[in-house]
Scaffold this active site. Structure first.
Site, short mmCIF file in Angstrom:
data_model
loop_
_atom_site.label_atom_id
_atom_site.label_comp_id
_atom_site.label_asym_id
_atom_site.label_seq_id
_atom_site.Cartn_x
_atom_site.Cartn_y
_atom_site.Cartn_z
N GLY A 13 -11.77 4.36 1.76
CA GLY A 13 -11.33 2.19 2.07
C GLY A 13 -10.33 1.82 1.35
O GLY A 13 -10.24 1.53 0.33
N THR A 14 -8.70 2.53 1.67
CA THR A 14 -7.45 2.35 2.04
C THR A 14 -6.53 2.89 2.60
O THR A 14 -7.33 3.41 3.85
CB THR A 14 -7.33 2.73 0.35
OG1 THR A 14 -6.43 2.22 -0.19
CG2 THR A 14 -7.64 4.21 0.58
N THR A 15 -5.24 2.54 2.05
CA THR A 15 -4.06 3.02 3.07
C THR A 15 -3.06 3.99 2.38
O THR A 15 -2.91 3.48 0.84
CB THR A 15 -3.68 2.08 3.81
OG1 THR A 15 -4.29 1.37 4.86
CG2 THR A 15 -2.43 2.64 5.08
N ASP A 30 -1.89 0.62 -0.82
CA ASP A 30 -2.28 -0.82 -0.78
C ASP A 30 -3.14 -0.76 -1.62
O ASP A 30 -3.51 -0.47 -2.85
CB ASP A 30 -3.54 -0.85 0.65
CG ASP A 30 -4.54 -0.61 0.37
OD1 ASP A 30 -5.87 -1.21 0.59
OD2 ASP A 30 -4.75 0.47 0.71
#
Lengths: 246, 245
Positions: A13-15, A30
């Site tokens: 869950g992220t970039t 992010d």
């Protein structure tokens, strides 16, 4: 244990992004952490809602000149990062000079590989040292280490492979590199539910480290995104004779 | 709704040890390796891809490495395990050099070592998820062997891993012969690699060919192969189905 699904890379869950440029590296990420994807469907039903925490910093300092971007399990990535900071601290004392990016990456690899059964974290190590200059190392699930001119990771990265295939070029300037990172994280946030919040970047070169902050509402608007307003009332008041026309 | 909780000896929720002893699954994988013996030694080909599930994530991974003076190791499967094997072999070669006795590990010895490592890991239900190809030349003798993740090990005149087993081997069985020249060997490997490129979805069009002879190991620069798509049948396959393209 769950059946082997070799075709489904685990989304995290992220970039996170790391990019080399002519003189150093730019790391970007992010700021969203989310819960809502449970991997044991026998005990829990899939949580439909997500809890979003917009505070955490995803880029963490390992040493003065090396940072790591964390994705995947927040707990796993934090503990790996903490161990490596501890090891690097001792290593720097013994060495008498700043640790190299490669050593930092290898320490992460050591933990990631030897605990591959238990960890669920993908990391990007980036930094600058006097021997090799700016370097980026990607360390995906499993503990492979890959030195790359740029690296992307996290669930939002799925939306960026095509973007980077087209937009990446060698020997960018510092400004070009940072703009590319901010643009990319911003594009990922637009499409990935698990990415969002603000964009944080870290620029590392021979001169040192610069941390920058780009709030979510100051990023460029993409397709089908509208200018944010305080209220419909502002639009109505500003508009002409047919304010409620569709 | 009723939930059934499966009975499991190695319940990894309650018993952390069970987890570290389970067999794993691969994350970043390399696809086929194809290798043949030829006149002067051994030729080996691999592409430079590292797949992450169905994503072609890494496109610059070198899956063939020189080991000591006489051997070349190619690996398919989990890349992190391959990197670990290279570390084991570094230690092996270092210790071999430290004897300083003029002797050096040949391909047969390296292959045997790898077989022991792979088989022992398999016995502990914790395999290194690779299929390895070991080629080399020592004292004029060419050697080519393979070890799989379950410890199956053998030598042959031509070997292939992964999809290469199904697509390359038939070609090699038909067209390999002893004393191939370098040019013919390369052409044969390229024929196999081209088929793999057409048919293996994990293959990428960026490959290297490595050569090992009595003189030593050379790995070529990365390059791409031509492909052909102008079959008449491809131009208008939907002629019979009005409205489709």
């Amino acid at each position: 244990m769950m059946d082997l699904n070799l075709d489904a890379p685990h989304s995290m869950g992220t970039t996170i992004i790391g990019v080399t440029y002519n003189g150093g590296v730019v790391l970007g990420a992010d700021s969203r952490t989310s819960t809502g994807e449970m991997r044991f469907p026998l005990f829990f039903t899939l949580l439909g809602c997500t809890l979003r925490i917009e505070l955490p910093t995803r880029s963490q300092q390992l040493t003065d000149n090396v940072y790591v971007c964390r994705s995947g399990s927040a707990a796993d990535s934090q503990v790996v990062s903490d161990y490596v900071r501890y090891f690097l601290h001792q290593h720097t004392i013994q060495l008498g000079q700043p640790a190299t990016v490669k050593v930092s990456a290898n320490l992460i690899r050591m933990l990631a590989y030897n605990n591959k059964n238990m960890l669920q974290t993908g990391l990007i190590v980036g930094g600058w040292d006097k021997y090799k200059g700016g370097k980026i190392y990607g360390i995906p699930l499993g503990g492979t280490v890959v030195e790359q001119p740029f690296a992307i990771g996290g669930s939002g990265s799925s939306y960026l492979y095509g973007f980077f295939d087209q937009a990446w070029k060698e020997n960018m300037t510092k400004e070009e590199a940072e703009q590319l990172v901010v643009k990319a994280v911003s594009l990922a946030i637009a499409r990935d539910g698990a990415s969002g919040g603000v964009v944080r970047t870290v620029i590392i070169n021979s001169e040192g480290v610069t941390r920058n902050f780009y709030p979510g509402d100051k990023l460029q608007l993409w397709l089908e995104e509208l200018e944010p307003q305080n209220s419909l009332l502002d639009i109505l008041n500003a508009a002409g004779p047919e304010p409620m026309a569709i | 709704m009723t939930f059934t909780i499966p009975i499991d000896n190695g319940d990894s929720v309650k018993n952390a040890e069970a987890d570290s002893q389970r067999t794993l699954y691969p994350y970043v994988t390399g696809t086929s390796i194809v290798a043949i013996k030829y006149k002067d030694g051994v030729l080996m080909a691999s592409d430079m891809g590292g797949s992450y599930g169905s994503t072609l994530r890494y496109k610059n991974i070198e899956r063939m490495k020189a080991i000591g003076k006489h051997s070349l190791l190619g690996a398919s499967g989990e890349i992190s395990d391959f990197q670990e094997i290279l570390r084991y072999l570094d230690e092996l070669v270092l210790n071999d050099n430290m004897w300083d006795d003029g002797n050096s590990l040949g391909p047969k010895e390296v292959h045997n070592y790898l077989t022991r490592v792979m088989y022992n890991r398999r016995n502990k239900f914790n395999p290194l998820w690779n299929t390895l190809v070991l080629g080399g030349v020592k004292n004029g003798e060419s050697y080519l062997g393979m070890v799989s993740m379950i410890g199956v090990s053998f030598e042959d005149n031509h070997v292939a891993t992964g999809f290469g087993n199904h697509l390359a081997r038939p070609i090699l069985r038909d067209e390999w012969h002893a004393d191939l020249s370098f040019e013919d060997g390369v052409k044969l490997l390229e024929k196999c690699m081209r088929v793999l490129l057409y048919r293996d979805r994990s293959a990428i069009n960026k490959l290297q060919i490595a050569k090992i002879t009595e003189e030593g190991v050379t790995v070529s620069q990365p390059y791409s192969l031509n492909t052909f798509w102008e079959f008449k049948a491809f131009h208008n396959p939907t002629a019979g189905a009005e409205g489709s393209w």
